[in-house]
Design a protein around this motif. Structure first.
Motif, short mmCIF file in Angstrom:
data_model
loop_
_atom_site.label_atom_id
_atom_site.label_comp_id
_atom_site.label_asym_id
_atom_site.label_seq_id
_atom_site.Cartn_x
_atom_site.Cartn_y
_atom_site.Cartn_z
N GLN A 38 0.91 -1.25 0.00
CA GLN A 38 0.02 0.05 0.12
C GLN A 38 0.76 1.24 -0.08
OE1 GLN A 38 -2.24 0.68 3.47
NE2 GLN A 38 -3.96 1.79 2.30
N ALA A 39 1.78 1.25 0.80
CA ALA A 39 2.74 2.47 0.81
C ALA A 39 3.62 2.56 -0.60
CB ALA A 39 4.12 2.15 1.98
N LEU A 40 3.90 1.57 -1.41
CA LEU A 40 4.52 1.58 -2.63
C LEU A 40 3.73 2.40 -3.64
CD1 LEU A 40 6.91 1.40 -4.17
CD2 LEU A 40 5.89 -1.02 -4.76
N THR A 41 2.34 1.94 -3.44
CA THR A 41 1.30 2.75 -4.18
C THR A 41 1.15 4.03 -3.93
OG1 THR A 41 0.19 0.58 -4.55
CG2 THR A 41 -1.05 2.58 -5.00
N MET A 42 0.96 4.50 -2.56
CA MET A 42 0.88 5.71 -2.16
C MET A 42 2.01 6.63 -2.68
SD MET A 42 -1.01 5.33 1.48
CE MET A 42 -1.19 6.99 1.68
N VAL A 43 3.34 6.11 -2.49
CA VAL A 43 4.42 6.97 -3.28
C VAL A 43 4.13 7.35 -4.67
CG1 VAL A 43 6.72 6.68 -3.77
CG2 VAL A 43 6.01 5.70 -1.69
N GLY A 44 3.47 6.56 -5.46
CA GLY A 44 3.33 6.95 -6.73
C GLY A 44 2.02 7.94 -6.89
N THR A 45 1.13 7.96 -5.99
CA THR A 45 0.07 8.85 -6.17
C THR A 45 0.18 10.14 -5.22
OG1 THR A 45 -1.13 7.67 -4.35
CG2 THR A 45 -1.64 6.83 -6.69
N GLU A 46 1.12 9.78 -3.86
CA GLU A 46 0.92 11.10 -3.00
C GLU A 46 2.34 11.74 -2.95
OE1 GLU A 46 -1.51 12.35 -1.22
OE2 GLU A 46 -2.87 10.73 -2.02
N ALA A 47 3.45 10.99 -3.50
CA ALA A 47 4.75 11.68 -3.64
C ALA A 47 5.12 12.22 -2.28
CB ALA A 47 4.89 12.80 -4.68
N PRO A 48 5.20 11.22 -1.36
CA PRO A 48 5.58 12.01 -0.02
C PRO A 48 7.14 12.38 0.04
CG PRO A 48 5.71 9.50 0.12
CD PRO A 48 5.28 10.04 -1.31
#
Length: 121
Positions: A38-48
């Motif tokens: 889930q975190a890997l997906t979020m990196v792509g969508t949220e750019a932390p």
């Protein structure tokens, strides 16, 4: 600044967020993920701007998450927050490109020591 906290324990994610606040790191957008996938997906969508990740998680471990990030060319600062603190694990983390390892139990001062160069109050 966006900070992504990845841990399969909701309680631990809350403790990490509270510790960030206690360290004076307020006013940042906090994102939460339940595992490395889930975190890997979020990196792509949220750019932390910073990732704080547990090591042991279902679906994708923290080290697998970090290696996938680096393999995709991401240089997002990454730090482990985990109960594992062996020298072997610290070596694996450093070799994979982590800023460091914050071992549980931790203090706000330990957070600042490891991630203070990346994030400020």
């Amino acid at each position: 600044m966006k900070i992504l906290v990845a841990d399969d324990s909701k309680a631990m994610r809350m403790i990490v967020v509270r510790t960030l606040r206690q360290a004076g790191l307020t006013g940042h957008d906090i994102l939460e993920a339940e595992d490395g996938q889930q975190a890997l997906t979020m990196v792509g969508t949220e750019a932390p701007d910073l990732i704080l990740s547990d090591w042991n998680m279902p679906n994708m471990t923290g080290i697998e998450f970090l290696r996938a990030l680096r393999g995709a060319g991401s240089e997002t600062p990454f730090c482990f927050v985990t109960s594992e603190g062996s020298e072997e694990m610290r070596g694996l983390a450093a070799g994979a490109g982590a800023l460091g390892v914050i071992a549980k139990p931790f203090t706000p001062e330990q957070f600042l020591e490891v991630i203070g160069t990346v994030v400020s109050a």
